[in-house]
Scaffold this active site. Structure first.
Site, mmCIF file in Angstrom:
data_model
loop_
_atom_site.group_PDB
_atom_site.id
_atom_site.type_symbol
_atom_site.label_atom_id
_atom_site.label_comp_id
_atom_site.label_asym_id
_atom_site.label_seq_id
_atom_site.Cartn_x
_atom_site.Cartn_y
_atom_site.Cartn_z
ATOM 1 N N ASP A 155 18.994 -34.242 -15.230
ATOM 2 C CA ASP A 155 19.085 -35.626 -15.726
ATOM 3 C C ASP A 155 17.905 -36.061 -16.591
ATOM 4 O O ASP A 155 17.976 -37.100 -17.233
ATOM 5 C CB ASP A 155 19.154 -36.602 -14.536
ATOM 6 C CG ASP A 155 20.456 -36.474 -13.782
ATOM 7 O OD1 ASP A 155 21.393 -35.893 -14.352
ATOM 8 O OD2 ASP A 155 20.520 -36.947 -12.642
ATOM 9 N N ARG A 652 17.108 2.526 -29.032
ATOM 10 C CA ARG A 652 18.090 1.972 -29.984
ATOM 11 C C ARG A 652 17.481 0.746 -30.640
ATOM 12 O O ARG A 652 16.851 -0.078 -29.966
ATOM 13 C CB ARG A 652 19.361 1.523 -29.254
ATOM 14 C CG ARG A 652 20.161 2.634 -28.660
ATOM 15 C CD ARG A 652 20.939 3.409 -29.729
ATOM 16 N NE ARG A 652 21.767 4.435 -29.137
ATOM 17 C CZ ARG A 652 21.349 5.661 -28.785
ATOM 18 N NH1 ARG A 652 20.087 6.001 -28.971
ATOM 19 N NH2 ARG A 652 22.179 6.524 -28.242
#
Ligand code: ADP
Length: 746
Positions: A155, A652
């Site tokens: 909130d 990679r």
């Protein structure tokens, strides 16, 4: 030697995304500082229950959690902790384990509990000693209990922190949902009443409304004026329909009320719209979706920074007899007495309950009030001159031109829309220039009216078009002519480095071309976040989220193999995106141009990786800025690691490329874009009335919005590397390194 400090950490109350990142930061920062750490499961309930609900954590206990929603140590609401007996039991459990420091992560209820517990602690220990449950030494050795609260609540209702953990992610969920609903609403010309969380706080509704371009918003702190607020709402929404708007979005905070304090329910709004306007209206209650999912980039970095600061606070030699709240104020870590924050937060609730809405808004602070005001202007469906209560403001109307410059950055459209509407709202003529300075040279300039920017709040890219063209030579003459021919009185440049450089060139040519003596302002918008005078540029937060969500997916793709991913990210020579995404994804290494890359470091990192994979590590993540080093670049690092590590792991490379620039803007970028555009228009209007007009760049620095003279541009920047000389975020490198997943930690 003093005994090791033992720290307990818990998450309590309503869960919020980012709690995991906070727990990870607390645990690892504490281990790094040679503390023992205990995770207390299920909030205060775990503290009362003890046993296996309080578990010692090591480095790997918090591995791989930064991207997970919720909290891995659980949270709960605990009635027992609200009783003295419960807290006595909890104190017994902590003292038995020698825990004498506590980090409580939660909302105002949880932090009230932490305050109560800390205050009572000496009495609780005395009582435990008197009843023989602990020794008198244990009682005296463990006083006081060091308590730090971290504000976690979707909130954003906690005093002491500009932002609470979880709010930004909740805004992500809201904007995703509302963007999706808007498209179906537009197809059927429907109205959607969307209920968002916030029983006593309209933050999500106001910022969600700003970010999604909602057409009407209802919040608890500032109920609609007058008894007949329904009529006022219907008039505005009808005007929108009449002007051709296909979808209507009304956002209602859970705790919305009218001036008499009567709750305004979403179903009532729907009924009103159906009955009075004949709308096909639907209600969508977003509910717990807003709490869920993976934390946003901002929440992950916020939680990480606050978590580390909490540990430093515990270890500091400051007085521990008072519990403190560690929050973020003006982009800096701030500590405040916990009780003051809790009391101030409660005051808003009390003000709302007593109908003192002015006080409630005042307590929410300036930024909230300004956002609310801007929202109400932007929500109007038609320009002010079409409204019945229109009174023309004093002064000559201006012709203000807006252009985008540099690479596309998500949020540029949001800023243009806000600037155009806010300019028109003040009765000025707004002009859009196509494709940056190229368009200004060629006279590609058109008037933008109120409706022409409809829908721009939420879309990525640049509707006006942008270019990296920097004026030179004969261009200046062409620009001066266009400025004169189109009677341009002020220029708003929304963009990145090329925009700033171009504006600076115009500024330098002022003596040669009197036409350039108009007010000029650069509003920072680039994913690189490499501009002077602004700690955050529009687009950088969206890019950061793009990188972290992509990196999360890349990490997941490698669960079964020993693989190390090297993710190459944008930023030119500025390492902001690389460092922040490294921090937000838990990457073990980040390479930046600011730090340089050396063969020595590469060898150290490689050996580190090999050792890790040999010890059972399954996955590695490295983030590399695109210009980290001219020779030791991402290709080189990949080849080096692949060759040298081939017996143990594979490498990679993932080049994220333009994926980083694309996508709809994040809520943070939308909100900042709107906020800056509002200030920019005010600045240009004020400067236009002066004898000699300023040429400036703007941005938030700490909690200040600064306008700096364009003449400062070369002084403040390293132009060969296109970045500011001082970059505020560089100190965060230490945190990223500290928390990086090491191969084997003692
Ligand atoms: P939040 O932290 O999200 O505001 P709650 O208000 O439900 O959530 O509070 C969470 C827990 O904090 C409560 O269940 C209770 O255990 C504890 N707590 C709240 N207020 C107090 C209090 N005044 N004294 C002691 N414990 C409290």
């Amino acid at each position: 030697m003093s005994p090791k400090k033992r720290l307990g950490v818990l998450t309590s109350g309503g869960d919020s995304p980012g709690m995991n990142a906070a727990v990870r930061a607390v645990v690892r920062a504490a281990l790094n500082r040679n503390m023992e750490v205990y995770a207390i499961y299920e909030g205060y309930q775990g503290m009362v229950d003890g046993g296996d609900r309080i578990r010692k954590f090591d480095w790997n206990s918090v591995a791989g959690i930064i991207n997970q929603g919720g909290t891995i140590i659980g949270t709960a609401r605990c009635a027992a902790f609200q009783t003295k007996e419960g807290r006595l039991q909890a104190a017994h459990n902590l003292v038995s384990l020698g825990i004498n420091a506590l980090v409580a992560i939660g909302g105002d209820g949880s932090l009230t509990g932490a305050y109560v517990f800390q205050t009572e602690w000496p009495d609780l220990l005395r009582e435990l000693a008197e009843t023989g449950k602990i020794t008198p030494e244990a009682a005296s050795n463990n006083v006081p209990l060091a308590v730090v609260g971290l504000p976690a609540s979707i909130d954003n209702d906690m005093y002491g922190s500009d932002l609470t953990i979880g709010t930004d992610t909740a805004l992500h969920r809201i904007t995703e949902a509302v963007d999706a609903i808007s498209s179906t609403a537009a197809s059927h010309q429907r109205t959607f009443v969307i209920e968002v969380m916030g029983r006593n706080c309209g933050y999500l509704a106001v910022m969600g409304g700003l970010a999604t371009g909602a057409d009407w918003v209802l919040i608890p702190e500032n109920p609609p004026d007058g008894e007949n607020w329904e009529e006022q709402m219907c008039q505005v929404l009808k005007a929108g329909r009449d002007s051709g708007r296909r979808d209507t979005i009304v956002m209602v905070a859970e705790g919305a009320r009218d001036r008499q304090g009567n709750p305004i329910h979403s179903n009532h709004v729907k009924k009103v719209l159906e009955e009075r306007l004949g709308e096909d209206a639907r209600v969508t209650i977003l509910g717990h979706v807003q709490r869920g999912g993976s934390a946003s980039g901002l929440d992950r970095t916020l939680s990480t920074i606050l978590g580390c600061a909490a540990v430093e606070e515990i270890l500091s030699d400051r007085d521990k007899s008072e519990a403190v709240l560690i929050g973020m104020q003006g982009n800096r870590v701030a500590r405040s007495p916990l009780i003051h924050c809790v009391e101030q937060s409660h005051k808003v609730v009390e003000a709302i309950a007593s109908g003192d809405y002015e006080k409630a808004m005042e307590l929410r602070g300036n930024a909230f009030q300004e956002a609310h005001e801007t929202l109400y202007t932007l929500m109007q469906a038609v320009p002010p001159s079409c409204r019945s209560d229109f009174v023309p403001p004093p002064g000559e109307p201006l012709r203000i031109a807006v252009l985008n410059c540099g690479g596309a950055a998500s949020g540029m459209n949001t800023a243009v829309r806000a600037a155009v509407r806010l300019g028109i709202d003040k009765c000025h003529t707004m002009l859009g220039v196509e494709n940056g300075f190229k368009g200004l040279i060629w006279g590609k300039i058109k008037e933008l009216d109120w409706v022409s920017v409809r829908g721009w709040a939420t879309t990525g890219g640049s509707e006006l078009g942008t270019s990296r063209k920097i004026p030179e030579g004969r261009d200046f003459y062409a620009i001066a002519r266009q400025i004169e021919q189109h009677n341009i009185d002020a220029l708003l440049i929304i963009g990145g480095w090329a925009g700033y450089e171009s504006a600076y060139q115009l500024y330098r040519q002022r003596e040669n071309f009197p036409a350039f003596n108009l007010p000029m302002l650069c509003l920072p918008a680039t994913i690189n976040n490499n501009l002077p005078g602004a700690e955050h540029s529009i687009g950088a937060d969206t890019a950061l989220n793009n990188i972290i969500y992509a990196s999360d997916k890349i990490k997941q793709s490698a669960v079964a193999s020993s693989r190390c991913f090297l993710v190459k990210v944008m930023g030119r020579y500025c390492g902001y995106l690389a460092l922040m995404s490294g921090m937000a994804t838990g990457a073990e290494q980040v390479y930046l141009h600011e730090d340089g890359v050396t063969l020595h470091n590469l060898q150290r990192d490689l050996e580190h990786l090999i050792r890790g994979f040999k010890q059972g590590k399954r996955l590695g993540l490295i983030i590399c800025n695109e210009n980290a080093h001219p020779v030791y670049n991402s290709d080189f690092i990949c080849s080096l690691f692949a060759e040298e590590g081939k017996e143990v792991f594979q490498v990679r490379q993932a080049v994220l490329g333009h994926l980083q620039q694309g996508g709809d803007p994040s809520p943070f970028d939308r909100i900042q874009a709107t906020r800056l555009a509002a200030k920019a228009i005010d600045f240009l209007i004020a400067e236009a009335t002066k004898e000699s007009s300023a040429a400036a760049f703007m941005g938030l620095q700490g909690d200040r919005l600064d306008f700096q003279d364009l003449g400062q541009f070369p002084t403040l920047t390293d132009r060969s590397y296109q970045r500011p000389k001082e970059q505020w975020w560089c100190h965060l490198r230490a945190i990223a390194d500290l928390l990086a997943e090491p191969v084997s930690h003692p």
